[in-house]
Design a protein around this motif. Structure first.
Motif, PDB file in Angstrom:
ATOM      1  N   ALA A 404     -23.538 -36.519   4.329  1.00 16.89           N
ATOM      2  CA  ALA A 404     -24.757 -35.729   4.109  1.00 16.89           C
ATOM      3  C   ALA A 404     -24.761 -34.461   4.952  1.00 16.89           C
ATOM      4  O   ALA A 404     -25.357 -33.461   4.568  1.00 16.89           O
ATOM      5  N   VAL A 405     -24.117 -34.523   6.117  1.00 12.78           N
ATOM      6  CA  VAL A 405     -24.206 -33.402   7.060  1.00 12.78           C
ATOM      7  C   VAL A 405     -22.815 -32.862   7.398  1.00 12.78           C
ATOM      8  O   VAL A 405     -21.810 -33.556   7.237  1.00 12.78           O
ATOM      9  N   TRP A 406     -22.787 -31.632   7.881  1.00 12.98           N
ATOM     10  CA  TRP A 406     -21.520 -31.045   8.327  1.00 12.98           C
ATOM     11  C   TRP A 406     -21.021 -31.848   9.520  1.00 12.98           C
ATOM     12  O   TRP A 406     -21.796 -32.171  10.425  1.00 12.98           O
ATOM     13  N   GLN A 407     -19.705 -32.147   9.527  1.00 16.55           N
ATOM     14  CA  GLN A 407     -19.192 -33.037  10.571  1.00 16.55           C
ATOM     15  C   GLN A 407     -18.428 -32.315  11.661  1.00 16.55           C
ATOM     16  O   GLN A 407     -18.329 -32.803  12.784  1.00 16.55           O
ATOM     17  N   LYS A 408     -17.821 -31.178  11.318  1.00 20.73           N
ATOM     18  CA  LYS A 408     -17.089 -30.407  12.321  1.00 20.73           C
ATOM     19  C   LYS A 408     -17.411 -28.946  12.160  1.00 20.73           C
ATOM     20  O   LYS A 408     -17.704 -28.488  11.050  1.00 20.73           O
ATOM     21  N   LYS A 409     -17.323 -28.268  13.277  1.00 23.38           N
ATOM     22  CA  LYS A 409     -17.571 -26.823  13.294  1.00 23.38           C
ATOM     23  C   LYS A 409     -16.449 -26.179  14.070  1.00 23.38           C
ATOM     24  O   LYS A 409     -16.173 -26.588  15.195  1.00 23.38           O
ATOM     25  N   PHE A 410     -15.792 -25.189  13.484  1.00 21.49           N
ATOM     26  CA  PHE A 410     -14.715 -24.485  14.176  1.00 21.49           C
ATOM     27  C   PHE A 410     -15.127 -23.034  14.350  1.00 21.49           C
ATOM     28  O   PHE A 410     -15.571 -22.406  13.383  1.00 21.49           O
ATOM     29  N   PHE A 411     -14.946 -22.505  15.551  1.00 19.29           N
ATOM     30  CA  PHE A 411     -15.344 -21.116  15.791  1.00 19.29           C
ATOM     31  C   PHE A 411     -14.131 -20.197  15.743  1.00 19.29           C
ATOM     32  O   PHE A 411     -13.060 -20.536  16.214  1.00 19.29           O
ATOM     33  N   THR A 412     -14.300 -19.033  15.162  1.00 19.38           N
ATOM     34  CA  THR A 412     -13.258 -18.015  15.194  1.00 19.38           C
ATOM     35  C   THR A 412     -13.883 -16.631  15.232  1.00 19.38           C
ATOM     36  O   THR A 412     -14.994 -16.442  14.733  1.00 19.38           O
ATOM     37  N   THR A 413     -13.148 -15.689  15.803  1.00 25.23           N
ATOM     38  CA  THR A 413     -13.597 -14.291  15.743  1.00 25.23           C
ATOM     39  C   THR A 413     -12.888 -13.573  14.609  1.00 25.23           C
ATOM     40  O   THR A 413     -13.143 -12.408  14.344  1.00 25.23           O
TER      41      THR A 413
END
Ligand code: ZN
Length: 450
Positions: A404-413
């Protein structure tokens, strides 16, 4: 892969996901959330109940009773906040005279939505975020505009949340515009919201989200006697009315039936709400509204906007749309004594942090694509920078198809990312992120060669 910063891992055994995030709260938003006052919410509700009735069909000329006096009072509160806003907040009563409709309007009736606009500080940012509650209420008989109808929870609670958000947020400046509205005519058939949503469509308002608060300050159910003030529901439809033809084909091909605009907003509301409000779980309900019932978000939904309904976890029907009376030892009526103001405070905080995070975020990334040139177990995403707003970087979101929900978040520039996760097994989205970490709503990638 070096550029990837895995911000959090949300997998827990059996893949039942509870949001666990190391994303820091934005201190400015946290400060605003801490300013939400149980006492102010209670005083607003006490005042609204004091008008005796706020039926859309009630008197508009009496100075202390009826919908006319009630909306003048809401306007006076907005104007008081406006005076401390350095010119950012302006308020007015937006009126229309409705003809009898053979249903719930029996005589030409002046309808007035009380609207306060906190103008965005960035002239290149035309996004609008709306928080709504309905000022009108009803007795057991919806055509009775004369007798008492306290309407403490339905929906003075929603209007109190709108007022409290306006009080606190109008002292700050946001890049995007926020509209606070106390609607009329809800009980007569969503008339005020219809009027405003139609105006928005005709004037091409760039509304990115509508948070409609209706019945959100009581913590218990009748009959089943559940008492809980740690959960709040957010209702959202899965697919938008615009998802027909080619859009519908695309949704079927890619399995996106759980990723419509409103559902995406609900997911955002849950993540952000749980980030900022302690002891509150935001429960997503996968339908536009409660079973066969309606609310003021629907006129927006029907015009293709992302709009959700926020409502308490357990409703008590002894206190909803009921004349005040004792019957068989049961007290009926929507009285303030049945409210839980601490619960209402948390639910107001949940609205405030979402509005603030959205209004502080940069515009969404553009042209988000997933490379489909060749078969690979990697997922190669690319996008273009946001049209406007200071962007620190982007989050790439990932979830399993059944989550149901986002499980991972990856950050990038960067404006691309290659992930060792197969697009066969996961959904992806990309958000723009501001310097302070405020995320835009996500954009799902569309298939393309890169
Ligand atoms: Zn209501």
């Amino acid at each position: 892969m070096k550029k990837l910063l895995i911000l959090f891992l949300a997998f827990i055994p059996c893949f039942t996901i509870k949001a666990q995030t190391t994303i820091q709260r934005d201190p400015q938003i946290e400060k605003m959330v801490n300013e939400v006052s149980k006492d102010s919410l209670q005083s607003y509700i006490k005042k609204m109940v004091s008008f005796g009735t706020r039926s859309t069909l009630s008197t508009q000329t009496d100075l202390s009773r009826g919908i006319g006096a009630a909306r003048k009072w809401v306007l006076s509160r907005f104007n008081e906040f406006a005076r401390q806003s350095n010119g950012r907040l302006t308020a007015f009563i937006d009126t229309i005279t409705l003809p009898p409709d053979g249903r719930r309007i029996n005589t030409p009736t002046l309808l007035g939505n009380v609207v306060a606009t906190l103008k965005g500080a960035d002239i290149n940012d035309d996004r609008i975020f709306i928080i709504s509650g309905h000022l009108d209420n009803m007795r057991s008989n919806v055509m009775d505009g004369v007798g008492d109808a306290p309407g403490a929870n339905d929906d003075a609670s929603g209007v109190a949340a709108v007022l409290e958000c306006a009080r606190i947020m109008s002292q700050r400046s946001f890049p995007a515009t926020i509209i606070f509205v106390a609607v009329s005519g809800e009980e007569q058939g969503l008339l005020g919201a219809n009027y405003m949503a139609e105006k928005a469509r005709k004037e091409n308002w760039n509304i990115e989200a509508v948070l409609n608060n209706d019945i959100m300050g009581s913590n218990n159910s009748n009959e089943t006697n559940i008492i809980n003030n740690t959960k709040i529901r957010v209702f959202s439809e899965g697919l938008s009315i615009l998802d027909t033809g080619k859009n519908a084909l695309n949704i079927r091909n890619l399995g996106l039936e759980n990723d419509g605009k409103a559902r995406q907003l609900a997911r955002y509301v849950k993540e952000t709400g749980e980030r900022y409000v302690d002891n509150l779980e935001v429960v997503m309900v996968y339908r536009n509204d409660r079973f066969l019932r309606g609310g003021d978000h629907t006129p927006y939904v029907l015009r293709g906007y992302a709009a959700v309904r926020i409502t308490e976890m357990n409703e008590n029907y002894y206190h909803q749309h009921q004349d005040v009376r004792m019957e068989n030892g049961i007290q009926y009526g929507d009285l303030a004594e049945f409210m839980d103001f601490e619960y209402l405070r948390k639910n107001t905080c949940m609205n405030l942090c979402n509005l603030a995070n959205l209004a502080k975020s940069p515009l969404m990334p553009q042209e988000v694509k997933v490379d489909t040139k060749k078969l690979t177990n990697f997922t190669n995403l690319s996008w273009k920078t946001s049209k406007n707003g200071k962007v620190k970087g982007y989050y790439v979101l990932l979830r399993e198809t059944t989550s149901a929900v986002w499980q991972k978040k990856f950050f990038t520039t960067d404006t691309k990312m290659d992930l060792p996760y197969s697009k066969d097994n996961y959904f992806f989205g990309v958000q723009s992120v501001s310097e302070e970490g405020n995320e835009s709503l996500p954009v799902l990638p569309s298939p393309a060669g890169r």
